[in-house]
Design a protein around this motif. Structure first.
Motif, short mmCIF file in Angstrom:
data_model
loop_
_atom_site.label_atom_id
_atom_site.label_comp_id
_atom_site.label_asym_id
_atom_site.label_seq_id
_atom_site.Cartn_x
_atom_site.Cartn_y
_atom_site.Cartn_z
N GLU A 163 0.47 -4.93 -1.48
CA GLU A 163 -0.70 -4.66 -2.32
C GLU A 163 -1.93 -4.41 -1.45
O GLU A 163 -2.78 -3.59 -1.79
N ALA A 164 -2.03 -5.09 -0.33
CA ALA A 164 -3.17 -4.89 0.57
C ALA A 164 -3.13 -3.52 1.24
O ALA A 164 -4.17 -2.93 1.52
N SER A 165 -1.92 -2.99 1.49
CA SER A 165 -1.84 -1.71 2.22
C SER A 165 -1.84 -0.49 1.31
O SER A 165 -2.36 0.56 1.69
N VAL A 166 -1.23 -0.59 0.12
CA VAL A 166 -1.15 0.59 -0.76
C VAL A 166 -1.72 0.35 -2.16
O VAL A 166 -1.82 1.28 -2.95
N GLY A 167 -2.05 -0.89 -2.48
CA GLY A 167 -2.61 -1.20 -3.78
C GLY A 167 -1.58 -1.73 -4.77
O GLY A 167 -0.40 -1.40 -4.69
N ALA A 168 -2.06 -2.52 -5.70
CA ALA A 168 -1.18 -3.17 -6.69
C ALA A 168 -0.49 -2.15 -7.59
O ALA A 168 0.68 -2.34 -7.96
N HIS B 96 3.38 10.55 -2.57
CA HIS B 96 2.07 9.88 -2.61
C HIS B 96 1.65 9.58 -1.17
O HIS B 96 2.14 8.63 -0.55
N ALA B 97 0.73 10.40 -0.66
CA ALA B 97 0.32 10.29 0.74
C ALA B 97 -0.21 8.91 1.09
O ALA B 97 0.03 8.41 2.19
N ASP B 98 -0.92 8.28 0.15
CA ASP B 98 -1.46 6.95 0.44
C ASP B 98 -0.36 5.89 0.51
O ASP B 98 -0.55 4.85 1.13
N VAL B 99 0.80 6.16 -0.06
CA VAL B 99 1.95 5.25 0.07
C VAL B 99 2.75 5.62 1.31
O VAL B 99 3.09 4.77 2.13
N ASN B 100 3.04 6.91 1.46
CA ASN B 100 3.85 7.39 2.58
C ASN B 100 3.29 6.93 3.92
O ASN B 100 4.04 6.47 4.78
N GLY B 101 2.01 7.03 4.10
CA GLY B 101 1.39 6.62 5.36
C GLY B 101 0.73 5.26 5.30
O GLY B 101 0.13 4.82 6.27
#
Length: 79
Positions: A37-42, A65-70
């Protein structure tokens, strides 16, 4: 880790582990990525949990989802 059902038959995901605030995903050939959750959000962690349990769409979601992938918290070889 729990074996990923891979209902599509062509996923790069082998297994996953779900915790209160994270999902760890083991991709072939044995590298584990930790999404928290801290790195990609809840919201993303909730989606990853749902997809992991359903056995379909997990790898696609991560790659689209680029914000998840990286955004993984850490990456390590599986022991």
């Amino acid at each position: 880790m729990e074996r990923y059902r891979n209902l599509s038959g062509d996923s790069g995901v082998e297994a996953y582990e779900i915790g209160d605030d994270f999902v760890a995903v083991r991709f072939k050939p044995g590298v584990v990525y930790w999404y928290t959750e801290a790195s990609v959000g809840a919201r993303h962690v909730a989606a990853l949990k749902r997809l992991a349990r359903s056995g379909q769409g997990l790898s696609t979601y991560i790659s689209q989802h680029a914000d998840v992938n990286g955004g993984y918290a850490r990456k390590e070889p599986d022991d």
